[in-house]
Structures are given as structure tokens and as C-alpha cells.
Design a protein around this motif. Structure first.
Motif, PDB file in Angstrom:
ATOM      1  N   ALA A  96       0.859  -1.190   0.000  1.00  0.00           N
ATOM      2  CA  ALA A  96       0.000   0.000   0.000  1.00  0.00           C
ATOM      3  C   ALA A  96       0.891   1.234   0.000  1.00  0.00           C
ATOM      4  O   ALA A  96       1.853   1.321   0.755  1.00  0.00           O
ATOM      5  N   PRO A 105       1.984   5.221   0.496  1.00  0.00           N
ATOM      6  CA  PRO A 105       1.605   6.356   1.335  1.00  0.00           C
ATOM      7  C   PRO A 105       1.020   7.482   0.478  1.00  0.00           C
ATOM      8  O   PRO A 105       1.268   7.548  -0.718  1.00  0.00           O
ATOM      9  N   ASP A 106       0.263   8.348   1.147  1.00  0.00           N
ATOM     10  CA  ASP A 106      -0.247   9.538   0.477  1.00  0.00           C
ATOM     11  C   ASP A 106       0.907  10.521   0.377  1.00  0.00           C
ATOM     12  O   ASP A 106       1.459  10.939   1.385  1.00  0.00           O
ATOM     13  N   SER A 150      -0.338  11.159   7.357  1.00  0.00           N
ATOM     14  CA  SER A 150      -1.201  10.113   7.896  1.00  0.00           C
ATOM     15  C   SER A 150      -1.275  10.282   9.416  1.00  0.00           C
ATOM     16  O   SER A 150      -0.376  10.854  10.040  1.00  0.00           O
ATOM     17  N   GLU A 197       5.827   8.821   9.529  1.00  0.00           N
ATOM     18  CA  GLU A 197       4.571   8.112   9.293  1.00  0.00           C
ATOM     19  C   GLU A 197       4.846   6.620   9.119  1.00  0.00           C
ATOM     20  O   GLU A 197       5.790   6.239   8.438  1.00  0.00           O
ATOM     21  N   ASN A 198       3.984   5.797   9.697  1.00  0.00           N
ATOM     22  CA  ASN A 198       4.154   4.347   9.568  1.00  0.00           C
ATOM     23  C   ASN A 198       4.132   3.921   8.107  1.00  0.00           C
ATOM     24  O   ASN A 198       4.829   2.993   7.708  1.00  0.00           O
ATOM     25  N   SER A 199       3.315   4.618   7.296  1.00  0.00           N
ATOM     26  CA  SER A 199       3.195   4.238   5.888  1.00  0.00           C
ATOM     27  C   SER A 199       4.531   4.402   5.159  1.00  0.00           C
ATOM     28  O   SER A 199       4.870   3.607   4.289  1.00  0.00           O
ATOM     29  N   TRP A 200       5.308   5.415   5.543  1.00  0.00           N
ATOM     30  CA  TRP A 200       6.612   5.617   4.898  1.00  0.00           C
ATOM     31  C   TRP A 200       7.638   4.614   5.422  1.00  0.00           C
ATOM     32  O   TRP A 200       8.504   4.156   4.669  1.00  0.00           O
ATOM     33  N   ARG A 220       6.973   1.646   6.307  1.00  0.00           N
ATOM     34  CA  ARG A 220       6.631   0.394   5.646  1.00  0.00           C
ATOM     35  C   ARG A 220       7.098   0.396   4.180  1.00  0.00           C
ATOM     36  O   ARG A 220       7.695  -0.567   3.710  1.00  0.00           O
ATOM     37  N   LYS A 221       6.863   1.518   3.502  1.00  0.00           N
ATOM     38  CA  LYS A 221       7.255   1.594   2.086  1.00  0.00           C
ATOM     39  C   LYS A 221       8.775   1.453   1.936  1.00  0.00           C
ATOM     40  O   LYS A 221       9.270   0.698   1.095  1.00  0.00           O
TER      41      LYS A 221
END
Lengths: 452, 293
Positions: free
Chosen positions: A46, A48-49, A56, A119-122, A124-125
Motif C-alpha cells: 500500500a 503512502p499519500d 497520515s 509516518e508508519n506508511s513511509w 513500511r514503504k
């Protein structure tokens, strides 16, 4: 009966911690020949924005030690500079007494940085991009069952996935969170409690930041739990507010504008104001038309400043804090807080637990992810050492080296965080007085976390 | 005195390993199930060999480091990698028991031949390697004494190991000579055993056999223990072009529950001075190199 695939290490759970271990193993000169299978129920890839200055609501505080590990894996430099906000100072104060404490990054530290908010999304990416070719990712795959390999001719655990395919692994790593299936398979007990608190997270708009750089993290201890404001950019910060579930339910119904005012009040006003105004929130989240939040807040703050000047001759701690001028729409979310501890991290059924599967803590000090990354660093090192001495890395004697290195420090941090939380939820005078004293002396914190 | 107790010996595990029945070289199903049961004990991490399991990684690490340091560079095959530093090397493990060390050496990439006088042991070891598909090639185990192996095959090895064995053979000088004859020029041999000291008598015989009753009385014969000087003498007297290049003590850290091959001079000094004797008082491990010509 599906096909049976064999792998050296099977990691269940592609969260930050599980993915970090897969990346660490696949980039190690000693371990990159091992076949690693990473199983994730959600979408590991997924994205990140990436909108500028949009953040996020799920963020982590990354310590320099964790950053070092992420750098070694190759993930850290993949995170854009504007997505890892360094903070140089942390200000902590108590809502009831006069205790306050400022942590500064040590002068000797080259980067002059206590940590970063990412951010967790970054995270993870950057980690998925760091995975080496030895890792097979089973994305959006659910593990249905785990059994010992007994009777299969090879006593390695066998995982059955939802599509009925089977994987047999020399070593099984549970990075599958608080309700770990690997932990159940390994027959490891977990005990703990749910805190009588809920955490509300949101992305905040901030103004008038100290030093024009918004590089201070703030945390105020309210009777219901701590509220923290962590910098994300020059004018955005991340909120983590732990409070009574009933209060959390009321706050979550407020309009975005009123919620922003409440966050500002929670940081700057006397505790009584927050209690009084929370009590005015209607069932539908509206406030009586007679209440002007701005005016109430300004009046209360004035009182707090006067009281402080009279008592200790100094303005209250909040005066240097940025103003919370708004909350990003739809960024508000709530989650329960828990304290769970596995009684062991490893089992002789070729399994080891890392991250939240081994220990779930209050996010108070932002240590959950960092403990998990310390687990990753240690178990990767233990596996490397095992390989260099020709050991079977699924063997309990190899795994025991991981457990003996991590169990006690993790427990120490968990108990410290828990006792700080309990201490600050108390409202009785002697405790408030004692903790103000302790906070000013830096007593409860100096031992509980060490800054490099 | 505590530190002395910590450094407990392991030799008694060696002597508890023989089974009562004989095995044929062609293994039948009944034999396999029997060996499986015995192997389960040999390889049970919490069983009587548990301490040996814990001792094995530091010993293997020691062999790895010594071989990388002392093996003549011309013997190193180009296939070696950091993960498999022994890839392409041929190693003979003399007195292999259940195959603990042989398996570890094979995981480092070596092609290993394990010898043991007991066919039960070699059958168990053969059964156990079949449980790990990554052992490729798996070690080969032969139930024959070193002198027969030497005579029958005329095979020379890059590395020869024999750990905790010399104190159990009848003629250690001849045994060592045969081991060293099996080493290629430029190759390395590693031996470990127990020193003949008052400490080793107290711990391996008085404590382990008579007081703690960990092993049957008579398991050890203190007179057969070998001092480092004697071992070096046997090496020199072997008639081979060999020399001892490293001698280390092996200690058990009881608080950390782990074994350690003692490393630095500082370690030796700390133990030696505080106890009044050196670190070779109990178990020790020795590296021997063979010249090229």
C-alpha cells in the motif's frame, strides 16, 4: 491438500517489525542465502499519500538507535527528508502540579536529534523497497493454521494458508501482533490488561511554533492520561491523546473545529476547564449555543498564568507550546491501549516472537516500535551468529540467545512506561506533589529511557 | 572457587553414548526406528547432551576462525563465501558421536566425513542428517577407527577435527599421529580434551561421578587425561611436518549459561590470576598446522 513449499525462515506479519526483519536478513552477507517467506494479511505494498504537507494519522517516534538499524538495512535513506521530522527537544509537564521537564538532544550527538517522527506508511514503504531477492512475499495472505511438522518426516512447523497451500519452515517468526497466531502455536502464554483508556490520534495544524522550526515534542500528563503533540513539519504535528473511554467517545463526536479547540485547551488550560467543557458536550457532539469555546479557553488560560506566577513566579510550561489552530479532516481515529507480555519469546517448536506479538505497551513514551526494532536487530544478529557457528537456526539453543538478550530489557521498559502512566493518572495530592518533584528532578524518566 | 565450578567439563557425555545393540551397515526399518529414538535423545536439546549442544557453537566458531586464519590459501576453493566459508573443503571429524560437530561443519559448506568406532553412533548420525534437507552434501558417517580409514582410503583432508576424544583412546600418541597423517600439506587439525589437573579430578570424577552422580562411576579415567604439554609432545613426535599454533581454554559461564572458547590475553589473565592457575586447567582446544612440503 495443497502443495508444500519449504523455506528457511517464515515471518508471519508484514508490519514494520516483520518487514524490517525480512529486510535485515536479506541484506546480511551471512544470511542472504536463506530463503525468507514474509506473509502479510493486508496489503504490504500500500502506498503512502504523497501530497505535500499531508500526513497520515499513524506515526511513530524513531529513536537514533532504531534509525541506525533502518539505515543499515537500507530503508532510512529511502524515506524523503520531509517525511522524517527530527525533534531536538522533548518537553513534558504535569497538568496538576508544577512539574516540568525538558529533554534535550545531547550536545555531543552530531545530528543534535533526539529522534524523528515518521509516518508508519513511509516506514513500511521504505522497508518493502529494501527487501532483498531472498524474500518471497505472500501479500494479502491469511494463515489459517499452524501445526508441528510431526509425521511429515521433518519436524518443522507447517503453515496452512487460506488458499490451502502449505509452507514448512525451519524457523517461524511471529511478528503478527497482539493476537499472534504464532504465539498460540508455540503454546506461549500472554498476560496483561487493557488500560482504562483509549488513544485518539489526529493530524494537527499548528501556529506560532518555537524557534520557527517546530522541532519540539510536547507531552502533558492529564489525569485521564497523557496528551502528546509530535512535530511533522513546520506547521503540522501529530496528536496522541490517551484518555478515559467515555471522554474519548465524546471527543470523537465533536466537529473538527471544536475538537481542535479541545486539544488546545487540553494542552494549555487548567484541568478543571477541560473537565467542565467536556461535560458540556451533547450526545450528538454539539455544544450548547451559549458556550463560546474561544472565550472560555482564553479566560481559563489567563487564570492559569496568574496562578503560576503567584505560586512559583514562572509562567506555566504550556506558554512556549505552539497554538493548535486546526485538525485535518478525517484524520481523527481512536484505538484501545493495552499492556500484554508473553511469558517467553521463544519455544522449542522452532518459533520466536518479535514486536507486539512478544510485548504490547502503552504508546506513552513512543517506545512500542522501537522495542520491536531492537528485537529485530537482536534476532538478526543471533541468526547471523548461529549461521557462522554452523548451528540449526531453528534450534532452541540458538533462539535462546535472542530471548535472553531481549526479555529483561523489554520488560524493564514496559514496566517503566506502565508505572509512569499509572503515576500520572493518580490525582491524590501526595502523589501529585511527589511526581511534580520527581519530574522537576528528572527522576522517573532518567532511568526509564536512555538517550544516546 | 565458583569460577572453577563454572568451567565444568563435558567429557562424560562422550562416554554415555554407546548403545548396547549392534547395527549392520545396511539399515533396515526396525533399526531406523531404534536409531530415531536414540537420536532423539542425542539431539534432544533438553536431554543429557544439552550441555554439549551449548558447547558446540563456540567450538565450531573457533574451528571456523582458526581454519580461516591458518589454512594455506592455496587450499581454499574459490567457491567459499561469507555464508559458506568451508564450501569445497573436505573435513574429517574423528570420533563424531551423534554428528553434532559434523553437521555444523557441513552447514558452513564443508564436505564432511565423520568417523566413530561405534556403528550405533554413525547410524544415529546418518539418521539425523536426513532430517535437515539443507545439509547438502550431507556428511558421510563411517564406523571405523582412524587407522583403518587411513589405510583403506589413503584419503587426505583439508581439515581434521577430533573433539573430546583423545582422553578415551588407548594410545593417544598413535591416535594423534594417525589424525595428523590424514591432514593434507597446508591443512589444519583441531583437537580438544581435558587437562590432567587436581581441578579436573575434582570436577569430572569427584563431583560428576560420585557427588552429583551425573554419570556412572568409572566413566572417566583421570590417569588418561592429557596435559597441553603432553599433547604438544605427541604432535611433535608424530614425525609429521606439523606445529601447534594455538591453545585456548574452554570455560562455562554459569550466569549466562553459555560456553566460551577463551580469547584474549585479558581473559586468560583475569581467570589465571584470580584463581591462581591458568585457563587451561580444564577443557582446552588446540590448533595444529601442517607445512606445505
Amino acid at each position: 491438500m495443497g502443495a508444500l513449499a519449504r523455506t528457511d525462515i517464515c515471518i508471519v506479519g508484514g508490519g514494520i517489525v516483520g518487514t524490517a526483519l525480512a529486510a535485515a536478513l536479506s541484506t546480511s552477507a551471512f544470511a542472504s542465502h536463506l530463503k525468507v517467506t514474509l506473509i502479510e494479511g493486508g496489503d504490504l505494498f500500500a502506498l503512502p499519500d504523497e501530497r505535500t504537507n499531508y500526513f497520515s494519522n499513524r506515526v511513530s517516534s524513531v529513536t537514533p538507535e532504531s534509525a541506525k538499524l533502518l539505515k543499515r538495512i537500507g530503508a532510512w535513506d529511502r524515506i524523503p527528508e520531509d517525511r522524517k521530522k527530527p525533534f531536538a527537544q522533548m518537553k513534558v509537564w504535569d497538568a496538576l502540579g508544577n512539574g516540568k521537564l525538558a529533554f534535550n538532544a545531547p550536545q555531543t550527538h552530531a545530528a543534535s536529534c533526539m529522534g524523528w517522527i515518521v509516518e508508519n506508511s513511509w516506514l513500511r514503504k521504505s522497508l518493502t523497497e529494501s527487501l532483498g531477492s531472498s524474500v518471497s512475499v505472500l501479500n494479502k495472505s491469511f494463515v489459517e493454521d499452524i501445526s508441528s511438522g510431526e509425521g511429515s518426516g521433518l519436524e518443522w512447523p507447517i503453515l496452512t494458508l487460506k488458499d490451502k497451500s502449505k509452507i514448512q519452515a525451519r524457523l517461524l517468526i511471529g511478528a503478527d501482533g497482539a493476537n499472534s497466531l504464532v504465539r498460540k502455536y508455540a503454546n506461549i502464554k500472554s498476560s496483561g490488561w487493557d488500560y482504562p483508556q483509549k488513544a485518539i490520534v489526529a493530524t494537527l495544524k499548528v501556529e506560532n511554533v518555537e524557534g520557527n522550526n517546530n522541532d519540539v515534542a510536547y507531552q502533558r500528563f492529564l489525569p485521564g492520561g497523557p496528551i502528546a503533540c509530535l512535530p511533522l513539519s513546520a506547521n503540522r504535528s501529530s496528536l496522541v491523546w490517551s484518555t478515559h473511554p467515555a471522554t474519548a467517545a465524546k471527543l470523537s463526536k465533536l466537529s473538527t473545529k471544536d475538537f481542535a479547540s479541545f486539544v488546545d485547551i487540553a494542552f494549555r488550560n487548567p484541568v478543571e476547564d477541560l473537565k467542565y467543557l467536556t461535560g458540556l458536550i451533547q450526545e450528538d457532539g454539539s455544544l450548547p449555543s451559549t458556550v463560546n469555546l474561544e472565550e472560555e479557553a482564553a479566560w481559563g488560560r489567563q487564570r492559569l498564568v496568574e496562578a503560576n506566577m503567584n505560586q512559583i513566579g514562572a509562567p506555566p510550561a504550556h506558554t512556549t507550546m505552539p497554538k493548535i489552530s486546526g485538525v485535518i479532516e478525517t484524520s481523527r481515529a481512536g484505538f484501545p491501549l493495552r499492556f500484554y507480555l508473553s511469558e517467553r519469546y521463544v519455544s522449542d517448536k522452532r518459533a520466536a516472537l518479535i514486536g507486539d506479538a512478544a510485548h504490547t505497551i502503552h504508546p506513552l513514551a513512543g517506545q512500542g516500535l522501537n522495542l520491536g526494532l531492537l528485537d529485530v536487530g537482536t534476532i538478526a544478529k543471533v541468526i547471523e551468529e548461529g549461521l557462522q557457528s554452523g548451528s540449526d537456526i531453528g534450534n532452541i539453543h540458538t533462539l535462546q540467545n535472542y530471548a535472553s538478550e531481549r526479555f529483561a530489557p523489554n520488560l524493564g521498559m514496559m514496566l517503566a512506561v506502565d508505572s509512569i502512566g499509572k503515576l500520572f493518572r493518580a490525582e491524590s495530592d501526595p502523589i501529585v506533589w511527589a511526581r511534580s518533584f520527581g519530574l522537576n528532578m528528572g527522576i522517573p524518566f532518567q532511568d526509564s529511557r536512555t538517550w544516546p | 572457587m565458583n569460577r572453577v565450578l563454572l568451567r565444568f567439563t563435558l567429557s562424560h557425555w562422550q562416554s554415555t553414548r554407546s548403545l548396547t545393540t549392534a547395527a549392520s551397515s545396511s539399515i533396515n526399518a526396525e533399526e531406523v526406528s531404534k536409531f530415531a529414538a536414540a537420536s532423539a535423545e542425542w539431539w534432544n536439546p533438553h536431554g543429557q547432551f544439552g550441555m554439549l549442544h551449548k558447547m558446540n557453537p563456540p567450538r565450531t566458531k573457533y574451528i571456523r576462525d582458526q581454519v580461516l586464519k591458518h589454512l594455506n590459501p592455496t587450499l581454499f576453493p574459490p567457491s567459499a563465501t561469507p555464508a559458506h566459508p568451508f564450501k569445497g573443503l573436505r573435513i574429517l571429524d574423528v570420533g563424531c558421536g551423534g554428528g553434532l560437530l559434523s553437521e555444523s561443519l557441513a552447514r558452513l559448506g564443508a564436505t564432511v566425513t565423520g568417523l566413530d568406532a561405534s556403528p550405533e553412533n554413525t547410524a544415529m548420525a546418518t539418521y539425523h542428517v536426513s532430517l535437515d534437507p539443507s545439509l547438502s552434501p550431507p556428511p558421510t558417517f563411517l564406523a571405523e577407527p582412524i587407522e583403518h580409514h587411513l589405510q583403506n582410503t589413503q584419503q587426505k583432508y583439508d581439515v581434521v577435527t577430533s573433539l573430546e576424544v583423545i582422553e578415551h583412546v588407548n594410545n593417544p600418541a598413535t591416535f594423534l599421529k594417525h589424525c595428523l597423517q590424514s591432514v593434507k600439506p597446508g591443512g589444519v587439525a583441531v583437537f580438544s580434551t581435558i587437562n590432567r589437573t587436581r581441578t579436573s579430578w575434582l570436577l569430572t570424577i569427584l563431583a560428576a561421578e560420585h557427588v552429583l552422580k551425573w554419570v556412572p562411576v568409572g566413566t572417566h579415567d583421570h590417569a588418561k587425561y592429557i596435559t597441553p604439554e603432553e599433547l604438544e609432545g605427541f604432535v611433535k613426535g608424530s614425525g609429521e611436518n606439523v606445529q601447534v599454533v594455538d591453545v585456548r581454554g574452554i570455560a562455562y559461564r554459569v550466569l549466562e549459561n553459555r560456553w566460551e572458547v577463551l580469547g584474549s590475553e585479558a581473559d586468560k589473565k583475569a581467570l589465571g590470576n584470580s584463581l591462581g592457575f591458568g585457563d587451561l586447567e580444564m577443557n582446552y582446544i588446540v590448533t595444529v598446522t601442517k607445512g606445505m612440503e
